[in-house]
Structures are given as structure tokens and as C-alpha cells.
Design an enzyme around this catalytic site. Sequence first.
Site, mmCIF file in Angstrom:
data_model
loop_
_atom_site.group_PDB
_atom_site.id
_atom_site.type_symbol
_atom_site.label_atom_id
_atom_site.label_comp_id
_atom_site.label_asym_id
_atom_site.label_seq_id
_atom_site.Cartn_x
_atom_site.Cartn_y
_atom_site.Cartn_z
ATOM 1 N N HIS A 52 -14.028 0.310 -15.784
ATOM 2 C CA HIS A 52 -14.342 0.867 -17.101
ATOM 3 C C HIS A 52 -15.852 0.903 -17.305
ATOM 4 O O HIS A 52 -16.607 0.147 -16.670
ATOM 5 C CB HIS A 52 -13.710 0.017 -18.195
ATOM 6 C CG HIS A 52 -12.231 0.216 -18.332
ATOM 7 N ND1 HIS A 52 -11.554 -0.024 -19.511
ATOM 8 C CD2 HIS A 52 -11.302 0.648 -17.446
ATOM 9 C CE1 HIS A 52 -10.276 0.243 -19.343
ATOM 10 N NE2 HIS A 52 -10.093 0.639 -18.098
ATOM 11 N N GLU A 54 -17.743 -0.118 -19.805
ATOM 12 C CA GLU A 54 -18.338 -1.358 -20.308
ATOM 13 C C GLU A 54 -18.477 -2.407 -19.210
ATOM 14 O O GLU A 54 -19.487 -3.127 -19.142
ATOM 15 C CB GLU A 54 -17.498 -1.937 -21.450
ATOM 16 C CG GLU A 54 -17.377 -1.027 -22.657
ATOM 17 C CD GLU A 54 -16.107 -0.211 -22.628
ATOM 18 O OE1 GLU A 54 -15.448 -0.104 -23.673
ATOM 19 O OE2 GLU A 54 -15.768 0.337 -21.555
ATOM 20 N N CYS A 82 -11.363 -1.531 -24.969
ATOM 21 C CA CYS A 82 -9.992 -1.991 -24.780
ATOM 22 C C CYS A 82 -9.975 -3.520 -24.735
ATOM 23 O O CYS A 82 -11.037 -4.167 -24.760
ATOM 24 C CB CYS A 82 -9.440 -1.410 -23.481
ATOM 25 S SG CYS A 82 -10.213 -2.132 -21.995
ATOM 26 N N CYS A 85 -12.251 -4.958 -21.882
ATOM 27 C CA CYS A 85 -13.684 -4.826 -22.122
ATOM 28 C C CYS A 85 -14.141 -5.675 -23.304
ATOM 29 O O CYS A 85 -15.240 -6.241 -23.281
ATOM 30 C CB CYS A 85 -14.034 -3.358 -22.344
ATOM 31 S SG CYS A 85 -13.745 -2.335 -20.876
#
Length: 228
Positions: A52, A54, A82, A85
Amino acid sequence: MEDLAYMDMALELAREAALDGEVPVGCVIVRGDEIVGRGRNRREKDKSALAHAEIEAIGQACRTLGGWRLWECTLYVTLEPCPMCAGAIINARIPRVVYGASDAKCGACGSVCDLFSMNFNHHPQVEKGLMEEECTQLLTDFFEKLRIELRTRPKWKRPEREGRVAKCNTPLKICRDKTVPAYFIPIIRERGSKTAPFTLSPPGDSAVPLHINAFCNSSVCLLHIGHD
């Protein structure tokens, strides 16, 4: 630089992700006036659920600053983090999070749940909705294009099943003792069944009656095949 400028940089990273076939999410991490981490979604390319935006940005920021505590930093991301993260943000001790579009399906900063308000040892300040329209439109355009592409792709079809019949693609040769070598053939078994009663249809000679003894584990049967 102001928040808008940093979010615009995150949007540019999200656009790069979209061009690469990824869900368009971008992230930058700033300490003072210095960008110390950048990241974008790379899940499809890296074949990793961890890739992801992040996570990538936090990893880069830790390497840039030489430590895991990002307690002087602000994280800017185009989509609400999410749970994974948000957990990484807590663990990195990031004090301020700014995001653009909300995520009604997976957002962990207020949409589905709010990890930052729970009884953890760190509670980042959250500011949402910065450049929300631009962030949301980028996601909308991406998924509309993806849906059009999916309509033109050949659809996956489940292999045809003929009751409980297993077919062997290897031609069977009947030996003098009227037995054939054992074959490993994947089959579908009923839950809890130790053996699987089924028939084997040899190519080109389906009328030949065969005796089959099956010794099965959870997914594969060792077949001993005998001719009448």
C-alpha cells in the site's frame, strides 16, 4: 509549503499508480518542509497485500530519518487509510494524518471504524476531505475504465464436471497381469469422506470396465487401477 501542495504531490503519485494499472492511491510524508517519504499503491505489480502507498512511504521515511519513530511528521494520503495502514501509522508514532477521499468499505479512520480513537498508546490527529473531489474523481475514473475493460475480457469458466467422474489425460496401457500403473489424479471428494467412489473413463475405450482402489488425502488420490 502548504497542505494543498503536499496533497497535490500525493495525487501525482496516485496518477502514476493508475497508469501502472494499480488502484490510484498516493502518499507523502513530510517533516517540517522536507519530504522524507513517498509511496504509491503497488499491490498488483509486487503481488503483495502489503504494497500500500502508506506502507511504502512509512518505510522510506524511516530509512531517510534513520529510525522508526516519525513523531515529527505529517502523512498525506489520497484515500482514507485501511486498518493495516492505520496500524502502521500508530506504530510509527505519526502525529498528524491528512487524507482526501473517504473509504466507505475499508476506511479505518472513521468510515468503517476509527482505530485512532481506540485504546492504543498513540492517537494521531486526523484531518479529512483535503482535495476530496479530485481524489474521489481519480478513483471513480479508474474503476469506470476497469469495468469497461473487464467486460471485454474472456470470462473464466468452471471446468465441466460429469457427475463424479475423473478423467485421465494419459492413455492407459493394460499390462499382461491386467493392471496399470498408479496415477496421481486430483479429484473432488465429499467433505469428511476418506475414499471417493468414482469411475475412470480411459480415452478412446470407455467401455473397458476397470477396478479402482483409491487411497486419498485431503486433495489427491493415489489410484490403483485394475482391469477386469
